[in-house]
Design an enzyme around this catalytic site. Structure first.
Site, short mmCIF file in Angstrom:
data_model
loop_
_atom_site.label_atom_id
_atom_site.label_comp_id
_atom_site.label_asym_id
_atom_site.label_seq_id
_atom_site.Cartn_x
_atom_site.Cartn_y
_atom_site.Cartn_z
CD GLU A 244 46.27 34.60 49.43
OE1 GLU A 244 45.76 33.90 48.52
OE2 GLU A 244 47.04 34.14 50.28
CB CYS A 278 39.96 35.23 43.65
SG CYS A 278 39.72 34.31 45.18
P1 NAD Z 1 42.61 45.92 42.87
O1 NAD Z 1 43.95 45.34 42.73
O2 NAD Z 1 42.16 46.92 41.87
O3 NAD Z 1 42.44 46.62 44.30
C1 NAD Z 1 42.67 45.91 45.49
C2 NAD Z 1 43.00 46.89 46.59
O4 NAD Z 1 44.25 47.51 46.34
C3 NAD Z 1 42.00 48.03 46.73
O5 NAD Z 1 41.78 48.28 48.10
C4 NAD Z 1 42.72 49.20 46.08
O6 NAD Z 1 42.31 50.47 46.53
C5 NAD Z 1 44.14 48.91 46.51
N1 NAD Z 1 45.20 49.55 45.73
C6 NAD Z 1 45.17 50.01 44.45
N2 NAD Z 1 46.38 50.51 44.09
C7 NAD Z 1 47.19 50.35 45.16
C8 NAD Z 1 48.56 50.64 45.40
N3 NAD Z 1 49.33 51.19 44.47
N4 NAD Z 1 49.08 50.33 46.60
C9 NAD Z 1 48.32 49.74 47.55
N5 NAD Z 1 47.02 49.45 47.39
C10 NAD Z 1 46.45 49.74 46.19
O7 NAD Z 1 41.62 44.67 42.90
P2 NAD Z 1 40.04 44.70 42.86
O8 NAD Z 1 39.61 45.08 41.49
O9 NAD Z 1 39.52 45.44 44.02
O10 NAD Z 1 39.69 43.16 43.15
C11 NAD Z 1 39.54 42.18 42.16
C12 NAD Z 1 40.78 41.34 42.05
O11 NAD Z 1 41.07 40.73 43.30
C13 NAD Z 1 40.61 40.18 41.08
O12 NAD Z 1 41.76 40.08 40.29
C14 NAD Z 1 40.46 38.97 41.99
O13 NAD Z 1 40.83 37.77 41.39
C15 NAD Z 1 41.36 39.33 43.12
N6 NAD Z 1 41.03 38.56 44.31
C16 NAD Z 1 41.91 37.60 44.74
C17 NAD Z 1 41.60 36.81 45.84
C18 NAD Z 1 42.54 35.76 46.34
O14 NAD Z 1 42.39 35.33 47.48
N7 NAD Z 1 43.50 35.29 45.55
C19 NAD Z 1 40.39 37.02 46.52
C20 NAD Z 1 39.52 37.99 46.05
C21 NAD Z 1 39.85 38.77 44.94
#
Ligand code: NAD
Length: 502
Positions: A244, A278
């Site tokens: 997502e 998002c």
């Molecule tokens: P992010 O991708 O930076 O981090 C998300 C999670 O992934 C965090 O827990 C982070 O620690 C973890 N992570 C980072 N590197 C990783 C790796 N290599 N392997 C596994 N896990 C890892 O995202 P963010 O900045 O926390 O959130 C914002 C983003 O999330 C925006 O792009 C937003 O649109 C998206 N989002 C999408 C939805 C949806 O349902 N489509 C909902 C909410 C937020």
């Protein structure tokens, strides 16, 4: 100033400090879990899950009802933690986290027995067999979440996975770990077996370790950039994954729109959670004949917003730089700021912003902004609006604003999006009957939906011979007779009106 700051720590240890986005007060420090600690959590979950899978669905549902009751009684204490970490207003915390949490626990909790019940499946061809479809849990699910909806985005997949008979290990965002930790607390307090839902605190490396720890599925919510890495790691490990990811949701404002409603709805869609949503509105295409009136209405509404009451600070400090860079790029390329356009005094909020003269040369119209910014592009007609709306790498949500519902539906069908809302905003994650997911770079797979629990189950078809005949037509030995019969059968079944019975 930092919301999340790395702290000094011995070699090989990653330690972080967190401060409240509103006032900078410290809200905690934590050490990122090591790969060994993550593995230990998954191993423990696996042992607990073996018993949980045998727990009758009705008993799982009863515990979920208990969790809901506890949560309603204690929601203010939960809100305090979430607000401390996100800086969000009480109202937004209530809508986004509490309201949505109650609904997911109740909705899936009340329906799990129907979704998970064995089903008899009539077989069109193999009529000598009885078909049963049985749903079995996958095992241990890894849930990796972002910072913008830290409680609900961890809770919602966990509710569905646990009702489906799985154990869950959550790796929340390092920016908002304590809100997600509450999910474990809720399940423990409600009497779910200890270890069934666990939270491991940590950063990207901790999330990566979770994927490598032998989990049976990953539910990931986060950015496109990380989503790609998570998808690669899951592919290498051959485990199913739900991605997502981010979005760049368009709003199409038609010539016949109720402009007052459109301006109010687009405002809510773009500004809720200070734009850190998002599926929030990130770009507006308005038809020229109503552009001036719509823009005036929207700009007035944006100017009337109050910081903190309506627009909170950025939950994650570095987001401010991304927003500022995109707005500056747009202005340099010819956009006009009608309201906001810069950081608020104090440097914790971005002022609610509306701009006109936006084009697809600007980052603001092509990259995810994730802030309280609404760029407007005037288009000659609806066809151009749809073409521009679809000119994107993303495909999460979209909105259409028109008084003609049939036209709204026609336009919705032409939009490259995971979901479209007509004459409203920001609803799709809350419509639990509907699958939620993105197209293109906005994700793979869906969550929610009436059958959402089945995203965490493996269907097991069981075929039983009904009549106990001695042998089947295709068994050994292969004879000329059997070959002729098979050829005849093909002709009779599919080469004649008999095929209409199939
Ligand atoms: P992010 O991708 O930076 O981090 C998300 C999670 O992934 C965090 O827990 C982070 O620690 C973890 N992570 C980072 N590197 C990783 C790796 N290599 N392997 C596994 N896990 C890892 O995202 P963010 O900045 O926390 O959130 C914002 C983003 O999330 C925006 O792009 C937003 O649109 C998206 N989002 C999408 C939805 C949806 O349902 N489509 C909902 C909410 C937020």
């Amino acid at each position: 100033m930092a919301w999340l700051a790395p702290l000094e720590a011995p070699d090989g240890v990653r330690r972080y400090g967190l401060s409240c986005p509103t006032d900078g007060r410290s809200v905690g420090e934590f050490t990122a879990a090591t790969a060994e600690e993550v593995q230990a959590a998954v191993d423990r979950a696996r042992i607990v899950q073996a018993d949980w899978a045998k727990t009758p669905v009705a008993a799982r549902q009863a515990l979920m009802a208990k969790a809901l009751q506890l949560f309603i009684e204690q929601h203010e204490a939960y809100m305090e933690v979430i607000i401390g970490e996100t800086g969000r207003s009480e109202m937004e915390t209530l809508i986004m986290e509490v309201f949505a949490a109650c609904d997911t626990m109740n909705y899936y909790g009340r329906r799990a027995h129907k979704v998970l019940a064995d089903k008899t499946v009539g077989l069109h061809l193999l009529r000598m067999k009885k078909g049963r479809l049985v749903q079995r849990p996958l095992g241990v699910v890894g849930v990796i979440t972002p910072w913008n909806g830290p409680f609900i985005l961890a809770l919602n997949p966990t509710v569905q996975a646990v009702l489906g008979g799985n154990a869950v290990v959550i790796k929340p965002s390092e920016v908002t770990p304590y809100s997600s930790k509450l999910v474990q607390q809720l399940f423990d307090d409600a009497g779910f077996p200890e270890g069934l839902v666990q939270v491991v605190l940590g950063d990207g490396a901790t999330g990566a370790a979770l994927i490598e720890s032998g989990v049976d599925k990953v539910s990931f919510t986060g950015s496109v950039r990380t989503g790609r890495r998570v998808g690669e790691a899951c592919g290498r490990n051959l485990i199913p994954v739900n991605l997502e990811l981010g979005g760049k949701d368009p709003a199409v404002v038609c010539a016949d729109a109720d402009l007052e409603r459109a301006a109010g709805g687009v405002l809510f869609g773009g500004m809720m959670n200070a734009g850190q949503f998002c599926s929030g509105t990130e770009r507006i295409y308005v038809v020229a004949s109503v552009a001036e009136a719509f823009t005036e209405l929207l700009a007035d509404k944006v100017r009337a917003l109050e910081l903190d009451r309506d627009i909170g600070p950025m939950i994650h400090g570095p987001q401010l730089d991304i927003i500022r860079e995109q707005v500056e790029d747009a202005v340099k390329k010819g956009a006009t700021v009608l309201a906001g356009g810069e950081l608020a005094p104090g440097g914790r909020h971005f002022l609610p912003t509306v701009l006109t003269g936006a084009t697809h040369d600007m980052l603001l119209m092509t990259e995810e902004t994730f802030g309280p910014v609404l760029p407007i592009m005037v288009v000659p007609d609806e066809d151009t609006a749809i073409a521009m709306a679809n000119d994107t790498r993303f495909g999460l949500g979209a909105t259409v604003w028109t008084k003609d519902k049939a036209r709204g539906e026609r336009l919705a069908r032409r939009l490259m999006a995971g979901a479209v809302v007509i004459n409203d905003s920001s609803l799709t994650y809350g419509a639990l009957e509907m699958p939620f997911g993105g197209r293109r770079e906005s994700g793979i797979g869906t969550t929610n939906g009436a059958m959402g629990i089945l995203n965490f189950c493996q269907p097991l078809p069981i075929l039983t011979d009904r009549f106990g005949t001695k042998e089947e037509a295709v068994w050994y030995p292969y004879t000329a007779d059997k070959f002729d019969q098979m050829k005849k059968a093909i002709k009779v079944i599919w080469g004649s009106p008999v095929r209409w019975l199939m």
